[in-house]
Design a protein around this motif. Structure first.
Motif, short mmCIF file in Angstrom:
data_model
loop_
_atom_site.label_atom_id
_atom_site.label_comp_id
_atom_site.label_asym_id
_atom_site.label_seq_id
_atom_site.Cartn_x
_atom_site.Cartn_y
_atom_site.Cartn_z
N MET A 1 0.85 -1.18 0.00
CA MET A 1 0.00 0.00 0.00
C MET A 1 0.89 1.24 0.00
N ALA A 2 0.58 2.17 -0.89
CA ALA A 2 1.36 3.39 -1.00
C ALA A 2 1.08 4.32 0.17
N THR A 3 2.11 5.02 0.58
CA THR A 3 1.94 5.99 1.66
C THR A 3 1.22 7.22 1.12
N LYS A 4 0.76 8.08 2.00
CA LYS A 4 0.09 9.32 1.62
C LYS A 4 1.02 10.17 0.76
N ARG A 5 2.26 10.23 1.15
CA ARG A 5 3.26 11.02 0.40
C ARG A 5 3.42 10.46 -1.02
N GLU A 6 3.49 9.13 -1.16
CA GLU A 6 3.62 8.51 -2.48
C GLU A 6 2.37 8.75 -3.32
N GLN A 7 1.20 8.67 -2.69
CA GLN A 7 -0.05 8.93 -3.40
C GLN A 7 -0.12 10.38 -3.87
N ASP A 8 0.30 11.30 -3.01
CA ASP A 8 0.32 12.72 -3.38
C ASP A 8 1.28 12.97 -4.54
N ALA A 9 2.44 12.34 -4.47
CA ALA A 9 3.44 12.50 -5.54
C ALA A 9 2.88 11.96 -6.86
N ALA A 10 2.26 10.80 -6.83
CA ALA A 10 1.69 10.20 -8.04
C ALA A 10 0.58 11.09 -8.60
N ALA A 11 -0.25 11.64 -7.74
CA ALA A 11 -1.33 12.53 -8.18
C ALA A 11 -0.76 13.78 -8.83
N TYR A 12 0.29 14.32 -8.25
CA TYR A 12 0.95 15.50 -8.80
C TYR A 12 1.49 15.21 -10.20
N LEU A 13 2.18 14.09 -10.34
CA LEU A 13 2.75 13.72 -11.64
C LEU A 13 1.66 13.53 -12.70
N LYS A 15 -1.45 14.88 -12.64
CA LYS A 15 -2.10 16.16 -12.87
C LYS A 15 -1.32 17.01 -13.87
N HIS A 16 -0.01 17.01 -13.73
CA HIS A 16 0.84 17.85 -14.58
C HIS A 16 1.41 17.09 -15.77
N ARG A 17 1.02 15.86 -15.94
CA ARG A 17 1.42 15.02 -17.08
C ARG A 17 2.95 14.97 -17.25
N ILE A 18 3.62 14.83 -16.13
CA ILE A 18 5.08 14.82 -16.13
C ILE A 18 5.64 13.60 -16.85
N ALA A 19 5.03 12.45 -16.65
CA ALA A 19 5.52 11.23 -17.31
C ALA A 19 5.47 11.37 -18.83
N GLU A 20 4.37 11.91 -19.35
CA GLU A 20 4.24 12.11 -20.79
C GLU A 20 5.26 13.12 -21.31
N LEU A 21 5.45 14.20 -20.54
CA LEU A 21 6.42 15.21 -20.93
C LEU A 21 7.82 14.62 -21.02
N ALA A 129 1.32 18.55 -26.64
CA ALA A 129 0.78 19.50 -25.67
C ALA A 129 0.99 19.06 -24.24
N THR A 130 1.82 18.06 -24.00
CA THR A 130 2.00 17.54 -22.64
C THR A 130 2.57 18.58 -21.69
N PHE A 131 3.16 19.62 -22.26
CA PHE A 131 3.70 20.66 -21.39
C PHE A 131 2.59 21.54 -20.82
N CYS A 132 1.48 21.61 -21.54
CA CYS A 132 0.38 22.47 -21.11
C CYS A 132 -0.19 21.94 -19.80
N SER A 133 -0.40 22.84 -18.86
CA SER A 133 -0.96 22.41 -17.57
C SER A 133 -2.41 22.07 -17.73
#
Length: 135
Positions: A1-13, A15-21, A129-133
């Motif tokens: 099970m992922a920690t809250k910090r890991e879940q927040d980090a994954a959500a951030y990535l 949201k901002h499409r960092i992996a695609e970028l 367009a992956t850079f676009c927020s």
């Protein structure tokens, strides 16, 4: 099970499409193999930012002639259509993830060149367009 910090980090990535970028930048880096990779990446990010500001297509690997070549490989008999399975696989191979599952011609299992090219160009535009927020 992922920690809250890991879940927040994954959500951030996500949201901002960092992996695609990063994937797009890495693909361009490997494809073009510039002498100065850092400067190349900086320039790509600048181009992406400008494309966001000006609402135009950002940099990506494939041009119109590349799409023509892909379709030609899939349609060696020059019938001007491919199957839906070929269409799906070709778009995935081009790195396009959000594929229209019901393109024109799907019921006949005959996807035209025009339909393929239009969907590929739309998909490549979304990829560039992956850079676009995303809000």
């Amino acid at each position: 099970m992922a920690t809250k910090r890991e879940q927040d980090a994954a959500a951030y990535l996500r949201k901002h499409r960092i992996a695609e970028l990063v994937e797009n930048l890495f693909s361009m880096l490997v494809f073009y193999r510039p002498d100065n990779p850092r400067e190349f990446l900086i320039e790509q990010l600048k181009q992406l930012k400008l494309s966001q500001i000006n609402d135009v297509t950002g940099p990506h690997l494939f041009q119109s002639s590349n799409l023509d070549a892909v379709f030609g490989i899939l349609d060696p008999a020059k019938q001007n259509h491919i199957t839906f399975a070929q269409y799906k696989q070709a778009l995935k191979t081009l790195g396009i993830r959000d594929i229209d599952e019901c393109p024109e011609g799907v019921n006949e299992d005959r996807i035209s060149y025009e339909t393929f090219k239009a969907e590929a160009e739309r998909g490549l535009q979304r990829c560039s367009a992956t850079f676009c927020s995303q809000h």
